[in-house]
Motif scaffolding. Structure first.
Motif, PDB file in Angstrom:
ATOM      1  N   VAL A 176       0.959  -1.274   0.129  1.00  0.00           N
ATOM      2  CA  VAL A 176      -0.328   0.137  -0.112  1.00  0.00           C
ATOM      3  C   VAL A 176       0.894   0.794  -0.294  1.00  0.00           C
ATOM      4  CG1 VAL A 176      -2.114   0.636   1.264  1.00  0.00           C
ATOM      5  CG2 VAL A 176      -1.758  -0.832   1.198  1.00  0.00           C
ATOM      6  N   PRO A 177       1.520   1.953  -1.060  1.00  0.00           N
ATOM      7  CA  PRO A 177       1.961   3.101  -1.125  1.00  0.00           C
ATOM      8  C   PRO A 177       1.261   4.074   0.424  1.00  0.00           C
ATOM      9  CG  PRO A 177       0.646   2.528  -3.349  1.00  0.00           C
ATOM     10  CD  PRO A 177       0.018   2.054  -2.348  1.00  0.00           C
ATOM     11  N   ARG A 178       2.697   4.484   0.226  1.00  0.00           N
ATOM     12  CA  ARG A 178       2.797   5.836   1.551  1.00  0.00           C
ATOM     13  C   ARG A 178       2.088   7.004   1.186  1.00  0.00           C
ATOM     14  NH1 ARG A 178       6.259   5.558   6.289  1.00  0.00           N
ATOM     15  NH2 ARG A 178       6.585   7.321   6.064  1.00  0.00           N
ATOM     16  N   GLU A 179       2.006   7.662  -0.209  1.00  0.00           N
ATOM     17  CA  GLU A 179       1.252   8.571  -0.462  1.00  0.00           C
ATOM     18  C   GLU A 179      -0.361   8.130  -0.626  1.00  0.00           C
ATOM     19  OE1 GLU A 179       0.763  11.109  -4.835  1.00  0.00           O
ATOM     20  OE2 GLU A 179       1.916   9.390  -4.873  1.00  0.00           O
ATOM     21  N   GLU A 180      -0.726   6.706  -1.104  1.00  0.00           N
ATOM     22  CA  GLU A 180      -2.159   6.876  -0.809  1.00  0.00           C
ATOM     23  C   GLU A 180      -2.066   7.039   0.693  1.00  0.00           C
ATOM     24  OE1 GLU A 180      -5.106   2.940  -0.978  1.00  0.00           O
ATOM     25  OE2 GLU A 180      -3.575   3.018  -2.053  1.00  0.00           O
ATOM     26  N   ILE A 181      -1.648   6.425   1.652  1.00  0.00           N
ATOM     27  CA  ILE A 181      -2.058   6.421   2.921  1.00  0.00           C
ATOM     28  C   ILE A 181      -2.076   8.460   3.790  1.00  0.00           C
ATOM     29  CG2 ILE A 181      -1.438   6.099   5.200  1.00  0.00           C
ATOM     30  CD1 ILE A 181      -0.600   3.483   4.279  1.00  0.00           C
ATOM     31  N   PHE A 182      -1.457   9.074   2.645  1.00  0.00           N
ATOM     32  CA  PHE A 182      -0.541  10.674   3.069  1.00  0.00           C
ATOM     33  C   PHE A 182      -1.858  10.965   2.608  1.00  0.00           C
ATOM     34  CE2 PHE A 182      -0.061  14.383   2.817  1.00  0.00           C
ATOM     35  CZ  PHE A 182       0.759  14.826   2.941  1.00  0.00           C
ATOM     36  N   ASN A 183      -2.913  10.722   1.336  1.00  0.00           N
ATOM     37  CA  ASN A 183      -3.880  11.498   1.021  1.00  0.00           C
ATOM     38  C   ASN A 183      -5.264  11.362   1.547  1.00  0.00           C
ATOM     39  OD1 ASN A 183      -2.147  12.575  -1.429  1.00  0.00           O
ATOM     40  ND2 ASN A 183      -1.960  10.725  -2.773  1.00  0.00           N
ATOM     41  N   ASP A 184      -5.222   9.916   2.034  1.00  0.00           N
ATOM     42  CA  ASP A 184      -6.071   9.510   2.752  1.00  0.00           C
ATOM     43  C   ASP A 184      -6.420  10.441   4.352  1.00  0.00           C
ATOM     44  OD1 ASP A 184      -7.055   7.930   0.636  1.00  0.00           O
ATOM     45  OD2 ASP A 184      -6.478   5.599   1.970  1.00  0.00           O
ATOM     46  N   ILE A 185      -5.293  10.336   5.154  1.00  0.00           N
ATOM     47  CA  ILE A 185      -5.283  10.972   6.324  1.00  0.00           C
ATOM     48  C   ILE A 185      -5.040  12.454   5.654  1.00  0.00           C
ATOM     49  CG2 ILE A 185      -4.110  11.694   8.025  1.00  0.00           C
ATOM     50  CD1 ILE A 185      -2.802   8.898   7.512  1.00  0.00           C
ATOM     51  N   ALA A 395      -0.243  12.249  12.313  1.00  0.00           N
ATOM     52  CA  ALA A 395       0.575  11.101  11.860  1.00  0.00           C
ATOM     53  C   ALA A 395       0.745  11.531  10.530  1.00  0.00           C
ATOM     54  CB  ALA A 395      -1.152  10.605  11.103  1.00  0.00           C
ATOM     55  N   LEU A 396       0.274  13.151   9.825  1.00  0.00           N
ATOM     56  CA  LEU A 396       0.596  13.840   8.359  1.00  0.00           C
ATOM     57  C   LEU A 396       2.245  13.771   8.466  1.00  0.00           C
ATOM     58  CD1 LEU A 396      -2.242  15.424   7.301  1.00  0.00           C
ATOM     59  CD2 LEU A 396      -1.456  13.137   6.649  1.00  0.00           C
ATOM     60  N   LYS A 397       2.171  14.297   9.892  1.00  0.00           N
ATOM     61  CA  LYS A 397       3.740  15.333  10.175  1.00  0.00           C
ATOM     62  C   LYS A 397       5.051  13.784  10.163  1.00  0.00           C
ATOM     63  CE  LYS A 397       6.492  16.988  12.958  1.00  0.00           C
ATOM     64  NZ  LYS A 397       7.899  17.283  13.714  1.00  0.00           N
ATOM     65  N   SER A 398       4.533  12.614  10.673  1.00  0.00           N
ATOM     66  CA  SER A 398       5.286  11.468  10.582  1.00  0.00           C
ATOM     67  C   SER A 398       5.937  10.695   9.583  1.00  0.00           C
ATOM     68  CB  SER A 398       4.510  10.343  12.160  1.00  0.00           C
ATOM     69  OG  SER A 398       4.781  10.573  13.036  1.00  0.00           O
ATOM     70  N   LEU A 399       4.276  10.817   9.106  1.00  0.00           N
ATOM     71  CA  LEU A 399       4.896  10.643   7.173  1.00  0.00           C
ATOM     72  C   LEU A 399       5.327  11.310   6.787  1.00  0.00           C
ATOM     73  CD1 LEU A 399       0.664   9.204   6.101  1.00  0.00           C
ATOM     74  CD2 LEU A 399       2.617   7.656   6.224  1.00  0.00           C
TER      75      LEU A 399
END
Length: 443
Positions: A176-185, A395-399
Motif C-alpha cells: 500500500v503506497p505511503r502516498e495513498e495513506i497520506f492522501n487519505d489522512i 500522523a501526517l507529519k510522521s509520514l
C-alpha cells in the motif's frame, strides 16, 4: 423508574412516565386492565391502592426496543396539575417503581443504543433552545447530522488504519503506497479543519454570545445590567465595590441570544473579598465574546480606566460612556477609540440604549454569520474534535518525515479513541453524570 415528564404547574395535560422491565405490570395494576397492544392509546381510570379513582387518563404502552428508552415503557396522560401528576407518580412508586434521576430516560436511551452522546446532547439543546436557529441546529443533530459526519470520519480513519496494518503485517505480499495513506489522512484533516474553522458559530448560536460588563467601581455596571435585562437582577448602591461576584442574565437582541455578566469593579484594593471578586471579573472578561467597557462621563478617563484598558485591550470591546445625562457637553469627553466605536448612554434613564444594542449586534455578527453553519454545538464536541485533528496532523507529519508506519498508527488510534468518546462508544460514568445532570427529571 418513574417520573413526571411535564413541568410543574397547572396545565391541560400532565404526563407521567414509567420505564423498565416491570413497567407494564405496574401500570396494569393502576389502570386495572390489561395493556394488550403496544403503541396504541387507551382510555380508562387510574386507581390508587385502595381502589379509589385518582383521575380519568389516557395511557399507552411501548415494548422494548421500540420505545424512547429502548426498554418496556408506559406513559400516562392525565389532567394537568401538580396534585394529580404527583398522586399518579406516588402510586407508581408505591407499587415498586423508583424515582428517576435527572435525564435518566435519555441516559437509558443512550445506554441501550437508541441514540449516541451527540444526539443525547441535542435533546437538551432542543428543550433549552432560545432562537429559531439554535432549535434548527439541535433538531438537525437529533436527526443525526453531526453524528453522521463524525461516523464518516471514523470510518475513513479505520480504513486508513487497516491499510497501515496490512502494510506492516503483509508488506512482502501487499504494497500500500505511503502516498495513498497520506492522501487519505490529508482528506480527513481538511474536512476536520473546515469544520473546526466554523465551530464557534454553532456554539454561539446554541449557547448564546457571552457578554461581560467591565469597569471601575461605581461606574453603573449593575444599573446597566438591570436596564438591559429589564429587571432588578443586581444590587445598585452608591457604595463602590458593592458587586463582589459575577451576576448573570440572558436577553435576546434582534434575534441574537446573549448571556450577560455583571462583574465586580476592577481596581487596586487591599480588601481580600473584593480581590477575589476582581480576579473573577478579569477571568470572566478574558472568556467573554464581547465586552462593554463602561466609563464614567462625569470623571472622564482616569488612571483606573487606563489600568482596565491595559487588561482588555486585546479583547473585542465597546467603550460605553455612562451617566451622559449628568454632563452638558458630550464633545468634552475624550474618546478611547479613534473610530466611532464609543457609545454614550444613561443606564439610569435608558438614553442611548438602542445605540448600544446596535453596536453590540455590529460587534457580534461576524461571530455568528460567517456564511457557514457548523453543527458543533457544545464545547465538549469542540474539545474532542480538536484532539482528533491534532492526532491526524501528527500522523501526517510522521509520514512526511518518513517515520515507520507503526508510529503513524499510534496517532490514528488516538484519533479514533477521541471520536469514540465524542460519540459515546467509549465513556466513563463521570462523563455521563456531567452530561445528564443538566437534564430535567422525566427526560
Amino acid at each position: 423508574m418513574a417520573a413526571i415528564a411535564t413541568p410543574p404547574g397547572v396545565g391541560a395535560i400532565g404526563i407521567v412516565r414509567l420505564s423498565g422491565a416491570k413497567s407494564w405490570e405496574i401500570a396494569q395494576l393502576c389502570v386495572q386492565r390489561a395493556i394488550k397492544e403496544e403503541r396504541k392509546m387507551f382510555y380508562g381510570n387510574f386507581y390508587d391502592s385502595d381502589g379509589n379513582v385518582i383521575d380519568e387518563v389516557i395511557f399507552a404502552g411501548f415494548k422494548a426496543p421500540r420505545s424512547y428508552t429502548g426498554e418496556d415503557m408506559v406513559e400516562v396522560y392525565c389532567h394537568g396539575g401538580v396534585l394529580i401528576t404527583q398522586k399518579i407518580l406516588e402510586e407508581f412508586l408505591r407499587k415498586g417503581a423508583r424515582l428517576a434521576k435527572n435525564g435518566e430516560f435519555t441516559r437509558r436511551a443512550f445506554l441501550n443504543g437508541k441514540i449516541d452522546l451527540i444526539k443525547a446532547e441535542s435533546v437538551l439543546q432542543i428543550i433549552e433552545a432560545k432562537s429559531e436557529e439554535s432549535l434548527k441546529l439541535a433538531i438537525d443533530n437529533l436527526k443525526g447530522k453531526l453524528s453522521g459526519e463524525i461516523t464518516g470520519v471514523r470510518k475513513a480513519l479505520i480504513d486508513v488504519l487497516s491499510k497501515i496494518e496490512v502494510s506492516i503485517d503483509y508488506g512482502d505480499d501487499i504494497d500500500v503506497p505511503r502516498e495513498e495513506i497520506f492522501n487519505d489522512i490529508s482528506n480527513v484533516e481538511k474536512f476536520l479543519s473546515e469544520k473546526l474553522s466554523h465551530a464557534n458559530r454553532g456554539i454561539h448560536v446554541s449557547t448564546g454570545v457571552t457578554l461581560a460588563i467591565v469597569g471601575k467601581p461605581n461606574v453603573g455596571k449593575s444599573t446597566l445590567l438591570n436596564r438591559l435585562l429589564v429587571e432588578d437582577r443586581a444590587i445598585v448602591t452608591d457604595i463602590p465595590g458593592t458587586t463582589r461576584d459575577v451576576i448573570k442574565g440572558e436577553i435576546k437582541i434582534k434575534g441574537i441570544h446573549f448571556v450577560i455578566s455583571d462583574t465586580a469593579g476592577i481596581r487596586h484594593t487591599d480588601d481580600i473579598v473584593e480581590k477575589i471578586g476582581i480576579e473573577k471579573a478579569i477571568r470572566e472578561a478574558s472568556q467573554a465574546d464581547v465586552l462593554i467597557f463602561l466609563l464614567d462621563s462625569t470623571t472622564g478617563f482616569t488612571q483606573e480606566d487606563e489600568y482596565i484598558l491595559q487588561i482588555i485591550k486585546e479583547s473585542n470591546f465597546i467603550p460605553v460612556w455612562n451617566k451622559i445625562d449628568k454632563i452638558e457637553n458630550v464633545d468634552s469627553i475624550s474618546k478611547i477609540s479613534q473610530t466611532d466605536n464609543d457609545v454614550f448612554v444613561s443606564a439610569a434613564s435608558g438614553y442611548g440604549l438602542r445605540d448600544l444594542e446596535d453596536k453590540l449586534i455590529e460587534k457580534v455578527k461576524p461571530l455568528i454569520t460567517d456564511g457557514h453553519l457548523s453543527h458543533i454545538t457544545s464545547k465538549r464536541q469542540l474539545e474532542h474534535l480538536h484532539l482528533v485533528n491534532e492526532s491526524v496532523k501528527r500522523a501526517l507529519k510522521s509520514l512526511n518525515e518518513n517515520y515507520p508506519l507503526d508510529i503513524v498508527s499510534i496517532d490514528i488510534r488516538n484519533a479514533l479513541s477521541e471520536l469514540d468518546k465524542l460519540l459515546g462508544r467509549n465513556f466513563t460514568e463521570d462523563l455521563l453524570d456531567n452530561i445528564f445532570a443538566n437534564f430535567c427529571v422525566g427526560k
